[in-house]
Design a protein around this motif. Structure first.
Motif, PDB file in Angstrom:
ATOM      1  N   SER A   1       0.910  -1.224  -0.068  1.00 19.67           N
ATOM      2  CA  SER A   1       0.186  -0.286  -0.367  1.00 19.67           C
ATOM      3  C   SER A   1       0.599   1.130   0.244  1.00 19.67           C
ATOM      4  O   SER A   1       1.659   1.562   0.108  1.00 19.67           O
ATOM      5  CB  SER A   1      -0.729  -0.423   1.162  1.00 19.67           C
TER       6      SER A   1
ATOM      7  N   CYS B   1       0.454 -11.008   2.261  1.00 25.08           N
ATOM      8  CA  CYS B   1      -0.526 -10.834   1.110  1.00 25.08           C
ATOM      9  C   CYS B   1      -2.000 -10.239   1.657  1.00 25.08           C
ATOM     10  O   CYS B   1      -2.351  -9.724   1.149  1.00 25.08           O
ATOM     11  CB  CYS B   1      -0.500 -11.702  -0.197  1.00 25.08           C
ATOM     12  N   ASP B   2      -1.923 -10.791   2.567  1.00 27.04           N
ATOM     13  CA  ASP B   2      -3.518 -10.809   3.156  1.00 27.04           C
ATOM     14  C   ASP B   2      -3.290  -9.880   4.440  1.00 27.04           C
ATOM     15  O   ASP B   2      -2.590  -8.887   4.693  1.00 27.04           O
ATOM     16  CB  ASP B   2      -3.203 -11.901   4.402  1.00 27.04           C
ATOM     17  N   PRO B   3      -3.670  -7.927   4.334  1.00 30.55           N
ATOM     18  CA  PRO B   3      -3.711  -6.761   4.427  1.00 30.55           C
ATOM     19  C   PRO B   3      -4.126  -7.255   6.710  1.00 30.55           C
ATOM     20  O   PRO B   3      -3.825  -6.135   6.850  1.00 30.55           O
ATOM     21  CB  PRO B   3      -4.805  -6.648   3.525  1.00 30.55           C
ATOM     22  N   THR B   4      -5.174  -8.223   6.795  1.00 28.79           N
ATOM     23  CA  THR B   4      -5.058  -8.560   7.754  1.00 28.79           C
ATOM     24  C   THR B   4      -4.078  -8.917   8.852  1.00 28.79           C
ATOM     25  O   THR B   4      -3.850  -9.529  10.024  1.00 28.79           O
ATOM     26  CB  THR B   4      -6.928  -9.196   8.583  1.00 28.79           C
TER      27      THR B   4
ATOM     28  N   LEU C   1      -1.882  -4.391   0.129  1.00 27.11           N
ATOM     29  CA  LEU C   1      -3.604  -4.340  -0.669  1.00 27.11           C
ATOM     30  C   LEU C   1      -4.963  -5.376  -0.517  1.00 27.11           C
ATOM     31  O   LEU C   1      -4.607  -6.475  -0.783  1.00 27.11           O
ATOM     32  CB  LEU C   1      -3.566  -3.673  -1.496  1.00 27.11           C
ATOM     33  N   PRO C   2      -6.072  -5.414  -0.694  1.00 33.35           N
ATOM     34  CA  PRO C   2      -6.823  -5.899  -0.488  1.00 33.35           C
ATOM     35  C   PRO C   2      -7.214  -6.392  -1.449  1.00 33.35           C
ATOM     36  O   PRO C   2      -7.054  -5.596  -2.451  1.00 33.35           O
ATOM     37  CB  PRO C   2      -8.128  -5.248   0.633  1.00 33.35           C
ATOM     38  N   ASN C   3      -8.147  -7.273  -0.962  1.00 32.04           N
ATOM     39  CA  ASN C   3      -8.541  -8.029  -2.923  1.00 32.04           C
ATOM     40  C   ASN C   3      -8.079  -8.341  -3.968  1.00 32.04           C
ATOM     41  O   ASN C   3      -8.642  -7.915  -5.220  1.00 32.04           O
ATOM     42  CB  ASN C   3      -9.847  -6.925  -3.341  1.00 32.04           C
TER      43      ASN C   3
ATOM     44  N   SER D   1      -4.897 -11.969  -1.869  1.00 37.05           N
ATOM     45  CA  SER D   1      -5.002 -11.490  -0.116  1.00 37.05           C
ATOM     46  C   SER D   1      -5.666 -12.985   0.100  1.00 37.05           C
ATOM     47  O   SER D   1      -5.521 -12.582   1.735  1.00 37.05           O
ATOM     48  CB  SER D   1      -6.111 -10.645  -0.429  1.00 37.05           C
ATOM     49  N   SER D   2      -6.041 -13.095  -0.597  1.00 36.55           N
ATOM     50  CA  SER D   2      -6.611 -15.038   0.041  1.00 36.55           C
ATOM     51  C   SER D   2      -6.960 -16.300  -1.105  1.00 36.55           C
ATOM     52  O   SER D   2      -5.992 -16.193  -2.472  1.00 36.55           O
ATOM     53  CB  SER D   2      -8.206 -14.689   0.551  1.00 36.55           C
TER      54      SER D   2
END
Length: 659
Positions: free
Chosen positions: A363, A410-413, A428-430, A395-396
């Protein structure tokens, strides 16, 4: 998080063929040689292939047409990519398109060779299709077919630049063999030798083709910039370059920062800046004893270390600048506060990641310097090897037949792990699978581009060039260097740097109004000009020309003399690192120097950089490297070393002599 741990970081459709080639800006002294004859720098005077598939994606984005004509690399990341499919171009299709774009002129096409067995053993997002033991398949089904195509006489006039197996060998340095961040997969690849032998095979097979230029991966400063990683990495690359029938002659150069985000230059701090009485190298968590702050300094030092290790003296380095611009509203405009090392570095650093180990879809990142030939000493080109807008990883979890796993980085959380200092991932998400088009990332990169992109959604559209630098003069000369200074240019959107030309050859860049051109011949006259660059990418006219003659190799009529100071930079009981600064205290420039001492205890040097050493018992002698023997009057240079110790670590008394 301890410095010992953090110093072992791991970071890791189709459209019509474009008819116009992108030519990298470079001052040319003579017409380029035919591509079939090896040239020193394949990018000089050549056009570079614009991948029509990437260009179509970029042009379809709002503002993307501002950069869709930039050259990017073609990634061969699985066996199927060689032949292509109904929806994607194969290798021959790309080479045929490159021949069309070249229109008979010198022309580079950039390929990423990326399908080692057990690929990228410390990350899941970029795991490949071949298992850890499938080296025979790698050779026969991947490298051999690529070599057959590249050797086709139809492509003999192309300069084919290959980036060989990114993320492979650096992983064996930091993530295998008992390191604090080792993984079982990397331990396997180190034990079975398939990374080393696979890279060696690729180098030998592709290097046998006359118009192929192989560049091998040198990681980046936030991965290998620590003393404990730097030398072992160079040695491992040399081992691979001489494995499976290869020789160092098959290595044309190295590439750093591939598909990563490390800043090209950090203008507002160095690792040796002193804050609150201590160097930030020791007090900043971001730096954490790393010897480098940015990619340009790291790349140039890596090149010198590789030459000292036995690589050819003409090797060059590529720097991937596709996503390391870090512009936008959050870009610092000056140094941070001097209240602490952390405050100083974090407030002034261009790289805005949460931690230098973060590598996935970051990001706030922006496009970096546009692809440019010969931008600085030892650097063959700034390149966009990672096509901006292509994802680093999903991301998932996403089911796929490409062998690509889900990596929590790669997972923003995700809250991180030992390799990134247990920081948030900053992703970044998604995001889609690695290599798939990620529109939100492309828009982020375009918005935060630095230099800004004209019409790129957030950058300046200024087209007024800076004024030319004035009052260029020579301020000092030695037998091997010329020092220059000039008066700053003025500009509407701000000058970002200056390019220095020796005759018509670009020899380096500077952010300040001074530069030293080194590695010159004694008693020789040289002519210089300087141009300014601004934040919108405009370039000024040339400054006045100035001539300077280097001193004789005898160093003039003065007397040479030097002193040496010793400082332990880190000590963990069983071993330590130390830095030695050599200062010219004489009345003439030095051409060489020697530092000697006798240990009081049982210290034993294990590796040394920026010099050569011998140790006999407790007696140590260090002499200059080929590139740092010349020190101007009052100037300094430095060397450093790692050593083992099983007793009291008493600082020795140093003796320095110079000639």
């Amino acid at each position: 998080m301890s410095g010992q741990l953090l110093r072992r970081l791991r970071t890791a459709a189709a459209a019509a063929v474009l008819s116009a080639a992108t030519v990298l800006p470079i001052a040319m002294a003579a017409p380029a040689a035919h591509a079939a004859t090896k040239v020193d720098n394949p990018y000089v005077g050549a056009g570079v292939y614009v991948n029509p598939e990437w260009a179509a994606h970029a042009a379809a984005e709002p503002g993307g047409s501002a950069v869709s004509n930039q050259p990017t690399a073609v990634w061969l990341d699985r066996i199927a990519a060689i032949s292509g499919s109904s929806s994607s171009m194969g290798l021959r299709a790309h080479l045929n398109a490159a021949v069309t774009q070249a229109a008979g002129k010198p022309f580079v096409v950039q390929l990423v060779i990326y399908d080692l067995p057990g690929r990228d053993c410390a990350a899941l997002a970029s795991n490949g299709e071949l298992g850890p033991t499938e080296l025979p398949r790698y050779k026969s089904e991947f490298i051999d077919p690529i070599a057959t195509i590249l050797a086709d006489p139809a492509y003999a006039n192309l300069r084919i630049v290959t980036t060989i197996e990114i993320d492979s060998l650096p992983n064996l340095v930091t993530n295998a063999g008992g390191t604090a961040t080792a993984t079982a997969a990397c331990d396997t690849m180190k034990a079975n030798g398939n990374y080393v032998n696979g890279v060696g095979y690729a180098l030998a097979k592709l290097g046998a083709i006359p118009n192929v230029y192989n560049y091998i991966d040198g990681g980046h400063h936030g991965w290998l910039g620590w003393d404990s990683n730097f030398d072992p990495a160079v040695q491992l690359l040399h081992q691979a370059a001489t494995a499976s029938g290869s020789t160092v002659a098959n290595v044309h150069g190295f590439i750093v920062n591939t598909a990563n985000y490390s800043a090209l230059k950090e203008p507002y701090f160095t690792v040796d800046d002193v804050v609150a009485g201590q160097p930030v190298r020791a007090t900043s968590k971001w730096v954490d004893w790393n010897r480098y702050a940015d990619e340009l300094g790291y790349a140039q030092a890596f090149r010198q270390k590789a030459i000292a290790a036995g690589f050819d003296s003409g090797v060059g380095v590529l720097i991937d600048t596709s996503r390391n611009g870090w512009g936008g509203a959050n870009r610092p405009t000056g140094p941070g506060p001097t209240t602490s090392g952390d405050a100083y570095v974090n407030g002034g650093r261009i790289d805005r990641r949460l931690q230098a180990g973060n590598w996935c879809n970051q990001s706030g990142a922006g496009l970096g310097e546009r692809p440019t030939a010969a931008p600085a000493a030892g650097i063959d080109a700034y390149v966009w090897v990672k096509p901006p807008g292509e994802s680093d990883g999903a991301s998932s979890q996403i089911a796929n037949d490409e062998g690509k796993g889900f990596d929590r980085m790669c997972d923003p959380t995700y809250t991180g792990n030992a390799r990134n200092g247990n920081n948030m991932s900053g992703a970044l998400p998604n995001a889609p699978l690695a290599g798939h088009w990620f529109s939100a990332q492309f828009q982020e990169l375009l918005k935060n581009a630095y230099p800004p992109v004209s019409g790129g959604g957030g950058g300046t559209s200024d087209t007024t060039a800076p004024t030319a630098p004035t009052a260029l003069k020579s301020t000092a000369t030695t037998a091997s260097s010329v020092s220059l200074s000039w008066t700053a240019s003025t500009d509407n959107v701000g000058v970002t740097g200056y390019d220095v030309y020796r005759g018509t050859t670009l020899v380096g860049s500077a952010t300040a109004t001074s530069y030293t051109d080194s590695g010159l011949t004694a008693s020789t006259a040289y002519s210089y000009t300087v141009k300014a660059r601004d934040a919108a990418g405009n370039v000024s006219a040339a400054s006045n020309s100035v001539s300077a003659t280097t001193a004789s190799s005898g160093g003039g009529t003065g007397n040479a003399g030097c002193t040496a100071t010793y400082k332990v930079s880190s000590d963990w009981g069983a071993g330590f690192n130390a830095d030695v600064t050599v200062t010219n205290t004489g009345t003439a420039a030095t051409t060489s120097w020697k530092v000697t001492w006798t240990w009081a205890g049982s210290q034993q040097i294990t590796n040394l950089w920026n010099g050569s050493y011998t140790q006999s018992g407790k007696a140590v002698t260090v002499t200059n490297a080929s590139y740092n023997g010349a020190i101007a009057v009052g100037g300094s240079t430095a060397f450093g070393f790692g050593a083992s110790n099983s007793g009291t670590n008493t600082a020795p008394t140093l003796t320095c002599t110079a000639s």
